[in-house]
Design an enzyme around this catalytic site. Structure first.
Site, PDB file in Angstrom:
ATOM      1  N   GLU A 209      -1.451  -2.484  -6.283  1.00  0.00           N
ATOM      2  CA  GLU A 209      -2.928  -1.648  -6.558  1.00  0.00           C
ATOM      3  C   GLU A 209      -2.103  -0.519  -5.662  1.00  0.00           C
ATOM      4  O   GLU A 209      -1.554  -0.121  -5.457  1.00  0.00           O
ATOM      5  CB  GLU A 209      -3.782  -2.703  -5.490  1.00  0.00           C
ATOM      6  CG  GLU A 209      -2.907  -2.292  -3.514  1.00  0.00           C
ATOM      7  CD  GLU A 209      -4.169  -3.295  -2.704  1.00  0.00           C
ATOM      8  OE1 GLU A 209      -4.378  -4.502  -3.058  1.00  0.00           O
ATOM      9  OE2 GLU A 209      -4.232  -3.300  -1.674  1.00  0.00           O
ATOM     10  N   HIS A 247      -8.805  -2.457   1.579  1.00  0.00           N
ATOM     11  CA  HIS A 247      -7.658  -2.001   2.106  1.00  0.00           C
ATOM     12  C   HIS A 247      -7.448  -1.073   2.488  1.00  0.00           C
ATOM     13  O   HIS A 247      -7.746  -0.146   2.209  1.00  0.00           O
ATOM     14  CB  HIS A 247      -6.473  -2.637   1.280  1.00  0.00           C
ATOM     15  CG  HIS A 247      -6.388  -4.062   0.656  1.00  0.00           C
ATOM     16  ND1 HIS A 247      -6.049  -4.308  -0.289  1.00  0.00           N
ATOM     17  CD2 HIS A 247      -7.044  -5.383   1.774  1.00  0.00           C
ATOM     18  CE1 HIS A 247      -5.433  -5.809  -0.151  1.00  0.00           C
ATOM     19  NE2 HIS A 247      -6.288  -6.538   1.542  1.00  0.00           N
TER      20      HIS A 247
END
Lengths: 294, 377
Positions: A209, A247
């Site tokens: 990511e 995150h």
């Protein structure tokens, strides 16, 4: 052989009497994992899901010969829990806990390393090898024994992809959720050589990511030393710069850490790059068919 | 991520023994003029907008004044500005410093090495991204011994400082590292760091404090930062919520899955407007709260994409149905759901009873929600 866990893995659960600790102790046992001990200071002498609870890690290790630990301890106390596990001789620690300050993780990482211990996580679902052992919280239902290795910075997205691999009639050798924090104990680069050496893994799925350069570093390692086929997916192509996308580690800062640079690096390294999550199982299935024909 | 305004950063600098110009914060042109007239800030002075946006110099948000009237005019001009969508509400007035050189120093995190990193450059006063790599020196810092003296000497050499100035730099760098460590900072940056005679003075301050350390740094909890009001509420409820430019709300579980859902929507011509990560929860109430928060963002359509693991599908369905009954009709939005995984059948049944169909295919569901958003618009 599998990666990091196998039939000899004996799991200790730190924070076993908490809600998460209890639920996942049961799930790990149902997976077939040997969960041999739990620790919650002050709760020694009780049992959770048939697992004896101790007041401290050293006593738990002495009584149970545990060789891996999964940590569910809240963030403010996670550093201490990790150090206690390492000091008691545990050499594989899975940190499920999220929101651990990265300043704590810097100390935890280098301390563990100095003692020869490996950390997976934090803020991660852990590691599982179907029909062998699971240390963490990945849902049991997505798994099927097979020859596809999986490494990922994400949790749920990985379950979805792993489940898709299962629906294509394939299964996993070992699956590791590395965690979504900026400082992780085990990165793609650390995991790649283990999957290269693993005779039960034929090909590898990598789910990355935005944020940081872990995928770029991995691309370099793949190009230089990794000989198995790789299918990669990167989440966050549409993410704006400067925003933290769920995150702690998923942030494009000062132009660095975009999906575009990661995808380009991986493609350059010879990985198959999926544009959509659902393309990953399709690509995996195609490679598996080719490998079979060989 | 708490980004501190310059004046707060400089307050911290002073606490750690880093020299800064004498300065005061004001909130109106009147106040600015009075401050200068009373001698509270020496003339000539600099008037700086206190917003978190970069490029203040180019945006006319930093001005100089040699009289109280000029200070007033500068303050008026800057207070009328909006930078990066942020209206200017606070100004920092400081005495102008006559410096001979502008340097750059920062301490940040090197994620690959899992170590703090000290970055120095002789090219201060410009964005560090624009400085050629060979003019930037980087040294990793091991947290066990901390910042070593030799690293400070290396930094001084790379900056061309010697004698008393090099000594001053050592003290400054050690203070900067101590601040980074003790305040749980993600970034501490001084750009420019001014050289005045043989002394160093921090002319700007960029300090970002890590959110996850808030349990031991309550003092930063009150700082509002650059979050939107809804993002602020979400933060209190521990829901990962990011407002974006578009009109489609996305609710998913897990940061990776939520990001991937945004990407797929965009690919099919949709414009994501809200990123909402439910995270792992087994409490339908949290799901309800998340939906109510989403409703307040007024999306044209909402895409619910759940893969049940720790968070079970039926939990999400229950929370969703509860929310649908609570949302006022004026705030209702078309909903496309895709729920799979743990307790999928139960979840789908609960949704069906409430009139919501789950579309199992990601392509089909993404296209459906893009069509819904288009229809409403």
């Amino acid at each position: 052989m599998s990666v990091l866990v196998d039939h000899d893995t004996r799991v200790l659960v730190q924070g076993i009497t908490g809600h998460q600790g209890t639920v996942h102790t049961r799930a790990m046992k149902e997976f077939g994992t040997q969960v041999v001990a739990g620790v919650t200071p002050g709760k020694g002498g009780s049992t959770v899901e048939g697992v004896p609870v101790h007041d401290d890690v050293l006593s738990a290790v002495r009584a149970s010969r545990a060789n891996a630990s999964v940590i569910f301890v809240p963030a403010p106390f996670a550093k201490d829990a990790l150090i206690e596990a390492v000091d008691a001789g545990i050499r594989l620690c899975v940190l499920v806990t999220e929101h651990i300050p990265f300043h704590d993780m810097l100390v935890m990482y280098h301390y563990a390393r100095s003692k020869g211990a490996r950390i997976i996580g934090p803020n991660c679902p852990g590691i599982a090898s179907p029909e062998k052992a699971k240390v963490g919280i990945i849902p049991n239902v997505v798994f099927r024994r097979g020859r596809v290795g999986v490494i990922s910075r994400s949790g749920t997205l990985t379950y979805e992809i792993v489940n898709g691999i299962k629906e294509h009639g394939l299964g996993q050798s070992t699956c590791i959720g590395l965690g979504g924090d900026p400082v992780v104990g085990t990165s793609f680069v650390d995991a790649l050589p283990m999957f290269e050496a693993d005779k039960e893994t034929d090909l590898l799925v990598m789910v990355g990511e935005i944020g940081g350069t872990a995928e770029e570093d991995a691309a370099e390692e793949i190009r230089a030393r990794f000989t198995k086929p790789v299918v990669a997916y990167i989440a966050g192509r549409s993410a704006p710069p400067g925003k933290r996308m769920g995150h702690a580690g998923a942030i494009i800062s000062r132009g660095k850490g975009t999906a575009a640079t990661k995808l380009a690096a991986l493609e350059h390294a010879g990985a198959k790059v999926a544009r959509f999550p659902y393309e990953v199982p399709e690509m995996v299935a195609e490679i598996a068919r080719k490998l079979e024909r060989r | 991520m708490v980004k501190l305004a310059e004046w707060r950063g400089k307050e911290l600098f002073r606490k750690y023994g880093i020299a800064t110009p004498k300065g005061t914060v004001v909130r109106s042109a009147d106040e600015a003029e009075r401050l200068v007239r009373s001698g509270g800030v020496p003339l000539p002075c600099v008037v700086k907008a206190q917003v978190l946006a970069g490029g203040r110099g180019k945006g006319g948000a930093v001005r100089f004044a040699t009289t109280p009237e000029e200070a007033r005019a500068a303050a008026e001009a800057i207070l009328s500005l909006t930078l990066d969508g942020q209206p200017v509400r606070e100004l920092l007035l400081e005495g102008k410093v006559n410096l001979s050189r502008e340097l750059y120093v920062s301490v940040a995190l090197d994620r690959t090495a899992r170590l703090p990193i000290l970055i120095t450059s002789g090219q201060g006063g410009v964005e560090i991204e624009t400085v050629p790599d060979e003019q930037i020196a980087r040294q990793r810092i091991d947290p066990f011994p901390g910042l070593a003296l030799y690293a400070c000497r290396n930094a001084a050499r790379s900056l061309g400082l010697s004698g008393a100035a090099a000594g001053d730099l050592t003290g400054l760098l050690r203070a900067l590292y101590r601040l980074f460590d003790q305040e749980d900072a993600e970034l501490v940056e001084i750009n420019p760091l001014g050289l005045v005679g043989e002394h160093l003075i921090a002319l700007d301050a960029k300090v970002i404090i890590e959110d996850d350390a808030s349990f031991r740094h309550r003092e930063y909890a009150e700082i509002r930062d650059d979050r939107t009001p809804l993002e602020e509420i979400a933060r209190e409820k521990e829901i990962a919520f990011v407002q974006l430019e578009g009109n489609i709300g996305v609710i998913a579980n897990g940061a990776g899955l939520t990001m991937a859902t945004l990407d797929v929507l965009k690919e099919f011509g949709g414009e994501p407007g809200v990123f909402l990560d439910l995270g792992g929860t087994d409490d339908p109430k949290k799901v309800t709260e998340a939906f109510l928060l989403m409703a307040q963002a007024r999306p044209k359509a909402v895409f619910l994409n759940i893969f049940g693991g720790v968070t079970r599908c039926d939990t999400v369905a229950k929370g969703l149905v509860e929310a649908m009954q609570t949302v006022p009709s004026s705030e209702r939005f078309p909903l496309v759901a895709r729920i799979r995984g743990n307790n999928e059948a139960e979840g789908i049944a609960i949704l069906r009873a409430a009139g919501v169909t789950s579309v199992p295919d990601l392509r089909a569901s993404a296209q459906a929600v893009v069509a819904e958003a288009g229809r409403v618009a």
